[in-house]
Scaffold this active site. Structure first.
Site, mmCIF file in Angstrom:
data_model
loop_
_atom_site.group_PDB
_atom_site.id
_atom_site.type_symbol
_atom_site.label_atom_id
_atom_site.label_comp_id
_atom_site.label_asym_id
_atom_site.label_seq_id
_atom_site.Cartn_x
_atom_site.Cartn_y
_atom_site.Cartn_z
ATOM 1 N N ASP A 138 0.745 -1.257 0.000
ATOM 2 C CA ASP A 138 0.000 0.000 0.000
ATOM 3 C C ASP A 138 0.784 1.323 0.000
ATOM 4 O O ASP A 138 0.567 2.168 -0.840
ATOM 5 C CB ASP A 138 -0.950 0.033 1.206
ATOM 6 C CG ASP A 138 -1.758 -1.241 1.349
ATOM 7 O OD1 ASP A 138 -1.462 -2.232 0.660
ATOM 8 O OD2 ASP A 138 -2.695 -1.260 2.161
ATOM 9 N N GLU A 183 2.129 -8.843 11.631
ATOM 10 C CA GLU A 183 2.000 -8.402 10.245
ATOM 11 C C GLU A 183 3.371 -8.114 9.619
ATOM 12 O O GLU A 183 3.646 -8.499 8.496
ATOM 13 C CB GLU A 183 1.110 -7.149 10.212
ATOM 14 C CG GLU A 183 0.614 -6.780 8.833
ATOM 15 C CD GLU A 183 -0.338 -5.580 8.891
ATOM 16 O OE1 GLU A 183 -0.509 -4.992 9.982
ATOM 17 O OE2 GLU A 183 -0.903 -5.231 7.843
HETATM 18 C C1 GLC Z 1 -2.727 -4.692 4.399
HETATM 19 C C2 GLC Z 1 -1.682 -5.120 3.387
HETATM 20 C C3 GLC Z 1 -2.325 -5.925 2.274
HETATM 21 C C4 GLC Z 1 -3.096 -7.081 2.897
HETATM 22 C C5 GLC Z 1 -4.114 -6.562 3.938
HETATM 23 C C6 GLC Z 1 -4.778 -7.666 4.709
HETATM 24 O O1 GLC Z 1 -3.611 -3.794 3.830
HETATM 25 O O2 GLC Z 1 -1.015 -4.016 2.868
HETATM 26 O O3 GLC Z 1 -1.372 -6.396 1.373
HETATM 27 O O4 GLC Z 1 -3.730 -7.824 1.918
HETATM 28 O O5 GLC Z 1 -3.444 -5.771 4.868
HETATM 29 O O6 GLC Z 1 -3.830 -8.435 5.372
#
Ligand code: GLC
Length: 426
Positions: free
Chosen positions: A163, A397
């Site tokens: 993102d 994450e």
């Molecule tokens: C965040 C990440 C994306 C992912 C989402 C859900 O937005 O940037 O790549 O798919 O989280 O985990």
């Protein structure tokens, strides 16, 4: 390792809603496209039925046009923003049967399906999903490469899955946000604000969504009018690998192959247009400005995953960058493989989302790429570091490359899933 695998399986169970597996326990309570594919890859090792269920859940939100959306809300709203109605995708003629976002995410689902089929030759499952995968890939080339360049474009940084990567700073800065839809961020409720995108980027993300809503998510109008159009290296890499897997699925079914072979040929040769010989890496192309975005990122090295670079170019990616202690290799200023942005660049931020932290899906991509090109020692190191990170800081994450401490959302499914895949594959 047994314990780690058990913990990973337990997390995927905890995040199971009964309809799909959530990307994380609190922060992401809906279906995300490439998360589901990564999760299915892990499940293919030990629970094939659940793996197929995850694939089916994701495909259940496919649009009539073929698009498989990036977020799906089959169980309705939650405390997550954007809410289902924010996208205004209901009641579109080519749209979904329940609320979803309006654009897509990196297409790695065919790769996941191929892995499921490697574990069980379930032809009826393949017959069920193959036409849907083909329709998605057709949509990608039709809607996102109408000029037949061989590379598909993304229309929003969220489509890249990375993102707020600095790779998008310049195309985002070129936007002139007007009529930005009203919104209230909720992404900082579970995660510290200094680990999330800055406000200015968020405004631009929302501006683009508003722009596409006004165009009623019409593919041709979007391609022609969007001020944000980027040929993303990682997205096209994953598509190219997915096309190789789709071809093998087509052969298994005795389906025609020429269309997929044509994509493979065109995409692999078009990658040459993204190669920057001076930097020795692949760069995203800003289609609107017609220039390559000169940002030193891990994504720029990712084409080894799909067998795209020549041996000589792969050698440059590895020796000049991955093994370079000033850029991506562990050194005094970082303890683990691999930060997502080169450490010696001004935009490196070790704890902010896609601007530096280690993400285990990127490590997994580099791991398989390195193995494919015979860099076994470095591949083993990436795997070992990924395991250490999960053991030290849990399945989160992303991780601070300096000391491996936890960042972002807790209980993050793909971190558990992809460590499991690396552990159970050999
Ligand atoms: C965040 C990440 C994306 C992912 C989402 C859900 O937005 O940037 O790549 O798919 O989280 O985990």
């Amino acid at each position: 390792m047994k314990q780690l695998i058990q913990d990973a399986k337990a997390l995927l169970k905890l995040n199971d809603t009964g309809v799909f597996i959530k990307p994380s326990t609190h922060q992401y309570p809906h279906i995300w496209n490439w998360d589901s594919a990564f999760i299915a890859i892990a499940l293919s090792h030990y629970d094939l039925e659940q793996a197929k269920k995850e694939v089916r859940a994701l495909l259940s939100g496919q649009w009539q046009s073929g698009l498989v959306p990036h977020i799906l809300y089959p169980t309705g709203a939650s405390d997550y923003f954007p809410t289902p109605d924010f996208w205004q995708t209901e009641a579109l003629p080519t749209g979904p049967s329940f609320p979803t976002s309006g654009f897509t995410q990196p297409p790695i689902l065919a790769t996941a399906v191929k892995k499921i089929l490697n574990h069980s030759a379930d032809e009826s499952f393949l017959k069920e999903v193959y036409p849907k995968l083909l329709a998605w890939h057709r949509w990608l080339y039709r809607a996102r490469d109408p000029e037949n360049t061989g590379l598909v474009s993304i229309i929003h940084p969220w489509e890249a899955g990375t993102d707020n990567s600095p790779r998008f700073d310049e195309p985002l800065a070129n936007l002139k946000p007007v009529n930005v839809p009203e919104f209230k961020r909720r992404d900082k409720k579970h995660v510290s604000p200094d680990e999330r995108p800055v406000e200015d980027h968020y405004v631009r993300f929302m501006y683009l969504i508003g722009f596409y809503r006004d165009l009623k998510w019409h593919d041709t109008a979007i391609y022609e009018q969007t001020p944000f159009l980027v040929q993303d290296v990682l997205f096209n890499t994953l598509l190219h690998q997915a096309n190789q897997d789709l071809l093998s699925l087509a052969q298994q079914l005795g389906e025609p192959c020429t269309e997929i072979e044509d994509w493979l040929e065109r995409t692999s040769s078009a990658f040459e247009t993204l190669w920057d010989d001076e930097m020795g890496m692949y760069l995203d192309k800003d289609v609107r400005q017609n220039n390559l975005l000169k940002i030193n990122s891990l994504q720029a090295l990712s084409p080894i995953f799909a067998g795209i670079p020549s041996k000589a170019n792969a050698e440059r990616l590895v020796t000049e960058h991955l093994l370079n202690k000033q850029e991506f290799a562990p050194a005094d200023d970082s303890a683990y493989c691999f930060p997502t942005i080169a450490k010696n660049t001004p935009y490196f931020e070790p704890r902010r989302y896609w601007r530096g932290p280690i993400w285990l899906n990127m490590n997994w991509i580099m791991y398989w790429g390195l193995k494919q090109y015979g860099y076994d020692e470095l591949a083993t190191k990436v795997k070992a570091d990924s395991i250490k990170l999960a053991q030290k800081s849990d399945f989160v994450e992303y991780y601070d490359p300096r000391d491996g401490s936890a960042c972002g959302a807790k209980g993050f499914s793909w971190s558990a899933a992809l460590v499991t895949d690396m552990l159970l594959t050999d």
